[in-house]
Write an enzyme that holds these catalytic residues in place. Structure first.
Site, PDB file in Angstrom:
ATOM      1  N   LYS A  48       0.799  -1.224   0.000  1.00 49.94           N
ATOM      2  CA  LYS A  48       0.000   0.000   0.000  1.00 49.94           C
ATOM      3  C   LYS A  48       0.837   1.283   0.000  1.00 49.94           C
ATOM      4  CE  LYS A  48      -4.492  -1.075   0.182  1.00 49.94           C
ATOM      5  NZ  LYS A  48      -5.529  -0.445  -0.637  1.00 49.94           N
ATOM      6  N   SER A 304       0.319  -9.954  -0.322  1.00 45.47           N
ATOM      7  CA  SER A 304       0.170  -8.496  -0.318  1.00 45.47           C
ATOM      8  C   SER A 304       0.403  -7.819   1.022  1.00 45.47           C
ATOM      9  CB  SER A 304      -1.225  -8.118  -0.829  1.00 45.47           C
ATOM     10  OG  SER A 304      -2.228  -8.696  -0.009  1.00 45.47           O
TER      11      SER A 304
END
Length: 503
Positions: A48, A304
């Site tokens: 992110k 992720s």
């Protein structure tokens, strides 16, 4: 255009190029070469920060002076906090009250005095509503976690790296999806350079807004989302990310919580690291796809994020065996007579027992709840046949949520006093006061005849409630359910409940 924007994003001022690692053990089990893109190894343990930096580094002086606001379940918040501290920009970050404490603490640590944290709502979507209200009041610049071209361009740099790292004959790449920013960016740049690669999104079954939107051809808003994979618990995909996914994504795979737990353990087996549930989502989808496409070419999954609450590991460990199809759960009814237990043990053979629950409650029959370690799904059917050959009644509960979450801890709870009992499963945000709030809204004239709650170390709680509601008062009960507003499921006709608990 997106590729050029990604090349100009400057993400490597804060991010690193992460490796694409071979996973030999997983490859052997999946029957295909498996590669893992390790975005969990970023400085904030998530991809992110790429999108957050891409967006915030492009702010003009006036926007920087005003400050920014963001809504996030935790990982985008850390990226915004890092960018704010590095750029000298004030940031207000709204996080849901269900956000894992490890993520809240990380935002404090990374952002320091540059960041103000506000807790509001039960999911990302709730936090976003509050953030937009604060934005209007304070005149701040909104930094969206997924529905922004600069954010998507930042996430697209993952795809640019994969183009250079992955083998040319890659069969499919699996990308986790919440709001869709990562999938939109990665799919867009990959389809431009490697159109023959399949790019597949992966979503949790109870948080599949993007999948439903693509199926319907327009954005769909969910009333509720499951909170286990909190990083992808989004009620509605972004408009820009939906448009790009609709154009470039080859499809979406849905997986359940058990499959996610099994994938978390798979990554642990690779290098002893522990991804968060959303971080292991893509691998869970890869494994499901590999099982249905024997002999396919190389497969890659983006790991992720790794911002896992330690307490949540209890739930993960408990469910990983089932998710990997290494545990079967049965309710077996045997005659309460000599020799029955010996025949039951003989039917088990050399299998390891993972759980065994029994309490005498009937002079003629004994009901046994048993967990059995297995090597493959086919062994479930074989074990059930063995029990049947011994003339035992058997119920396979391996895929039954009521049994896995509650009944395994409550066997032996029949009661002749539980007349007019109705049994419901509820999920509610694991926040202070949630359980008392639930109880306070129940009608005082209704007797609770069964109640089971177990803290799983997750950000959502699960309860099983038996409540005695006469038929004439069912409309009042339905109104009460609507007022409570929690996701629920009527389990009154569940065969496991009727066998093990109902009088």
């Amino acid at each position: 255009m997106l590729r050029r924007r990604a090349l100009d994003a400057g993400v490597y001022e804060v991010a690193r190029q992460t490796p694409l690692e071979e996973a030999p053990l997983l490859s052997a089990r999946c029957g295909a070469r498996v590669l893992l893109k390790r975005e969990d190894q970023q400085p904030v343990f998530s991809f992110k920060l790429r999108g957050a930096w891409s967006r915030m580094s492009r702010l003009d002086p006036l926007q920087r002076a005003r400050g920014v606001i963001a809504a996030s379940a935790g990982n985008h918040a850390q990226g915004v906090a890092l960018a704010a501290a590095k750029l000298g920009v004030r940031a207000t970050i709204v996080m849901p009250v269900t956000a894992p404490q490890v993520k809240i603490d990380a935002v404090h640590r990374i952002g320091g005095s540059a960041v103000e944290i506000v807790l509001a709502g039960d999911s990302y979507s709730d936090a976003q509503v509050h953030a937009l209200r604060l934005q209007a009041e304070r005149g701040l610049e909104f930094v969206h976690p997924f529905d922004d071209l600069d954010v998507i361009a930042g996430q697209a740099t993952v795809g640019l790296e994969l183009i250079e790292q992955a083998p040319a004959d890659l069969h499919a790449l699996f990308v986790p999806i919440g709001g869709g920013g990562l999938a939109a960016g990665v799919a867009s740049v990959i389809k431009q350079a490697r159109p023959h690669w399949r790019v597949l999104g992966v979503q949790a079954r109870d948080a599949d807004a993007m999948a439903r939107s693509l199926e319907r051809g327009e954005r769909v808003a969910l009333d509720e989302v499951g909170l286990f994979a909190d990083g992808t618990a989004v009620k509605q995909a972004g408009s820009l990310s939906f448009e790009l996914c609709q154009r470039h994504l080859d499809g979406i795979v849905r997986v359940d919580a058990d499959a996610i737990c099994a994938a978390i353990r798979d990554v642990y087996d690779v290098d002893r690291s522990v991804p968060e549930p959303a971080g292991a989502l893509a691998l869970a989808g890869l494994k499901q796809y590999a099982a249905a496409h024997a002999g396919c070419g190389p497969l890659a999954a983006i790991i992720s994020g790794a911002n896992m609450n330690f307490d949540r590991l209890r739930f993960v460990a408990e469910r990983a065996e089932v998710g990997e199809q290494r545990e079967a759960i049965f309710a077996v009814t045997i005659p309460e007579e000599r020799g029955s237990f010996r025949r039951f043990c003989a039917a088990l053979g050399r299998h390891d027992i993972t759980e065994f629950n029994y309490r005498i409650g009937d002079s003629a029959r004994a009901h046994i709840f048993v967990g059995i370690r297995i090597a493959a799904r086919g062994e479930r059917e074989q074990l059930a046949l063995r029990f049947i050959e011994q003339r035992f009644d058997v119920l396979d509960l391996t895929d039954d949520e009521l049994s896995k979450q509650h009944l395994r801890h409550m066997v032996g709870g029949r009661s002749p006093l539980a007349r007019s009992e109705r049994v419901y499963r509820f999920e509610f945000p694991e926040r202070p006061g949630a359980l008392p709030d639930f109880l306070a809204q129940l009608h005082p004239d209704w007797n609770i005849s069964l109640f089971h709650y177990r803290n799983h170390g997750a950000d959502h709680g699960r309860i099983l409630v038996g409540i005695q509601v006469p038929d004439a008062e069912l409309p009042l009960w339905q109104a009460c359910l609507a007022r409570l507003g929690y996701p629920h499921c009527d389990e009154s006709d569940n065969p496991a409940y009727r066998l093990l608990l109902r009088a």
